[in-house]
Design an enzyme around this catalytic site. Structure first.
Site, mmCIF file in Angstrom:
data_model
loop_
_atom_site.group_PDB
_atom_site.id
_atom_site.type_symbol
_atom_site.label_atom_id
_atom_site.label_comp_id
_atom_site.label_asym_id
_atom_site.label_seq_id
_atom_site.Cartn_x
_atom_site.Cartn_y
_atom_site.Cartn_z
ATOM 1 N N PHE A 120 0.486 2.217 -1.566
ATOM 2 C CA PHE A 120 -0.100 3.464 -2.044
ATOM 3 C C PHE A 120 0.924 4.591 -1.923
ATOM 4 O O PHE A 120 1.501 4.823 -0.871
ATOM 5 C CB PHE A 120 -1.354 3.804 -1.226
ATOM 6 C CG PHE A 120 -1.982 5.111 -1.597
ATOM 7 C CD1 PHE A 120 -2.583 5.286 -2.842
ATOM 8 C CD2 PHE A 120 -1.970 6.180 -0.711
ATOM 9 C CE1 PHE A 120 -3.161 6.501 -3.185
ATOM 10 C CE2 PHE A 120 -2.555 7.383 -1.042
ATOM 11 C CZ PHE A 120 -3.148 7.552 -2.287
ATOM 12 N N GLN A 121 1.160 5.287 -3.021
ATOM 13 C CA GLN A 121 2.096 6.411 -3.127
ATOM 14 C C GLN A 121 3.531 6.025 -2.762
ATOM 15 O O GLN A 121 4.311 6.866 -2.325
ATOM 16 C CB GLN A 121 1.622 7.606 -2.289
ATOM 17 C CG GLN A 121 0.368 8.258 -2.852
ATOM 18 C CD GLN A 121 0.029 9.590 -2.214
ATOM 19 O OE1 GLN A 121 0.375 9.844 -1.060
ATOM 20 N NE2 GLN A 121 -0.668 10.443 -2.946
#
Length: 581
Positions: A120-121
């Site tokens: 994530f990210q």
């Protein structure tokens, strides 16, 4: 004994804060997020030494750091988290790369155990920014932090200044260790020129010979003169030799506009007499400018009769675009001093009579072409022309020293460059190489924080203003009072519309632009807003904005189809100029 019993123990995030303080950083611009959170947690302990400005978009944070750097000459610092936070910094990083602005961008990264897993990210920001940074670092070992921060700031501020990115994994920020502040830098391939670099006497001698023998010499001065704090040396050399000076967009202010040897700006929207002088000169001394295509036009036709002397701190720029007869890799100041000294010793060889005739011929060209004639008022135009605004600004600026102007990109940028009277270095801040719309408002915010004693006048189009107008909220939250915004509102991205008018049969595709009531938008942020649509009202509005103890936005609703002249069409030589509609 627990680890916490050692008073020298620090988290990686604390080391980051202390490293910044050691580098002289006092202000940072950024937005927190998941993978940079440990740094923000530590930052609270250092809040008396490190001021953090919470921007509304990472692009604004990067431009604010640029404005801070351009106003002070120091390294600007911006911060983002991983993924979109980091990628939102790409535009200001590229802008700093093109304009040689010292910048350190700090980004958080996913924990090292997740690198390469599409977590994530997670974004490979070091890979993305390789072409637009002087160097970048991915730090997963907290023991590297002290060395990396020292190296990053050294690289950003030395040689041709520019951006450096430090990407730091979250676990490196959370780790605990005793920092080694005596660690040495390890940059075996980095050998930038500097003010202390030796200047080859043979190159100086050849440059002096060419200048002494020249009948039609010119000096082309750029951003390197300002970055190198060499404006006094430039003026001294010009006065000593009688050589006239041309200043690029980023060199405006390097010579006072009213000095008899100052000619003005060259290039795509430069003055006719300036471009003609370049095309006629027999020796061109380039001091700290990189022969950008907006200056040269068609490079193969640029200064066709000239022997070229090029002084630049970046060896890669010499001979890259224009053939160079004498190349000198150095900071500008020592070279200008050395040339002046050598020419003084051999001054009998200087062609004083022919220099006077040369300057007189340029003055005759200037008088003939009357550079401001393109802005004469015409019938059936709006009651407020763009040049009315700049005339009013000039009148207000003329007897004051407490101002800087930060311009955005487009027609207003060129009008400001042409029509305002630039007398001092670092009073003109703009996005030159990248041409970034949205630059001006956040850059002015950064400059305003750096220099609270001066008023920052933002000159921006209605298109560029809407790109980063969210930073009005940051300006309000920070309690700034020294930012005054002049929106040159013509209902178009004006420069694009001008090209469509002149070269595409007035096919205004994708350019008619609406926007909010900018005065009401300012009011919504607790900032004074004004609307002006008459030339008669412009001086009073500027005076009122300056007198107001707070920030102001003035919506100048100008003639929608006013154009910037002179203009060199794309692909043409700079001597081939359009001078009227």
């Amino acid at each position: 004994m627990s680890r916490d019993a050692n008073p020298s123990m620090r988290t990686g995030a604390q080391i980051m804060c202390e490293a910044l303080i050691r580098e002289g950083v006092s202000v940072m611009f950024g937005i927190p997020g998941g993978c940079i959170m440990p740094f923000y947690h530590a930052m609270y302990e250092y809040r008396s030494s490190l001021r953090h400005v919470l921007c509304r978009h990472e692009q604004g944070a990067g431009h604010a750091a640029e404005g801070y750097a351009r106003a002070t000459g120091q390294v600007g610092v911006c911060i983002g988290t991983s993924g979109p936070g980091a990628t939102n910094l790409i535009t200001p990083i590229a802008d700093a790369w093109m304009d040689g602005t010292p910048l350190v961008a700090i980004t958080g990264q996913v924990p090292s155990s997740l690198l390469g897993t599409d977590a994530f990210q997670e974004t490979d920001i070091t890979g993305i920014t390789v072409p637009i940074t002087k160097h970048n670092f991915l730090v997963s070992d907290p023991r590297e932090l002290t060395r990396v921060f020292r190296e990053a700031f050294h690289i950003a501020r030395t040689g041709r200044p520019g951006p450096v990115l430090i990407d730091i994994t979250k676990d490196a920020q959370l780790a605990r260790l005793v920092p080694d502040w005596d660690v040495a830098m390890d940059l075996p391939g980095y050998h930038p020129a500097s003010r202390k670099s030796a200047v080859l006497p043979t190159a100086i001698a050849e440059a002096v010979r060419l200048l002494q023998e020249a009948e039609r010499p010119l000096i082309l001065a750029g951003n390197g003169v300002i970055q190198g704090a060499a404006t006094n040396e430039l003026r001294a050399l010009a006065e000593q030799t009688g050589i006239p000076v041309v200043t690029t967009l980023q060199g405006l202010g390097a010579m006072p506009h009213d000095h008899p040897l100052t000619l003005g700006m060259p290039g795509m929207h430069g003055w006719v007499h300036v471009n003609k002088a370049i095309q006629l000169c027999d020796v061109l001394l380039n001091v700290g400018t990189r022969f950008d295509d907006r200056v040269t036009g068609k490079a193969s036709t640029f200064a066709p009769h000239a022997k070229v002397i090029h002084i630049d701190i970046d060896a890669a720029e010499i001979g890259k675009l224009v053939h160079t007869d004498v190349g000198i890799v150095s900071d500008c100041k020592p070279v200008l001093e050395a040339i002046a000294s050598a020419m003084l010793a051999g001054s009998t060889a200087t062609r004083t009579t022919t220099r006077t005739a040369w300057c007189d011929s340029i003055a005759a060209m200037r008088d003939k072409h009357q550079p401001r004639q393109a802005y004469a008022r015409r019938e059936r135009t709006a009651p407020l022309m763009p040049h009315d605004v700049f005339d009013a600004m000039n009148a207000a600026f003329r007897h004051r020293q407490d101002w800087r102007v930060v311009t955005d990109v487009g027609q207003h940028q060129m009008w400001a460059a042409q029509l305002l009277d630039w007398s001092r270095p670092r009073t003109h801040i703009t996005s030159g190489g990248a041409g970034t719309m949205g630059f001006s408002l956040p850059a002015a915010m950064g400059a305003a924080i750096a220099d609270p004693e001066r008023t920052m006048w933002v000159v921006v189009g209605d298109g560029g203003f809407q790109m980063t107008a969210c930073e009005l909220a940051t300006i309000a939250q920070e309690g700034l009072t020294n930012v005054k915004v002049a929106v040159i509102n013509n209902g178009y991205p004006g420069m694009v519309r001008q090209w469509q008018q002149l070269f595409e049969g007035r096919r205004y595709s994708g350019t008619p632009l609406t926007g909010p009531d900018f005065a009401k938008l300012a009011d919504a942020h607790g900032i004074r807003g004004m609307t002006v649509d008459s030339a008669d009202d412009a001086p009073a509005a500027i005076a009122a904005a300056w007198a107001h103890d707070g920030c102001v936005v003035i919506d100048f609703r100008v003639e929608r189809e006013a154009n910037v002249f002179p203009m060199v069409p794309a692909g043409r030589a700079i001597g081939e100029m359009l001078v009227a509609e």
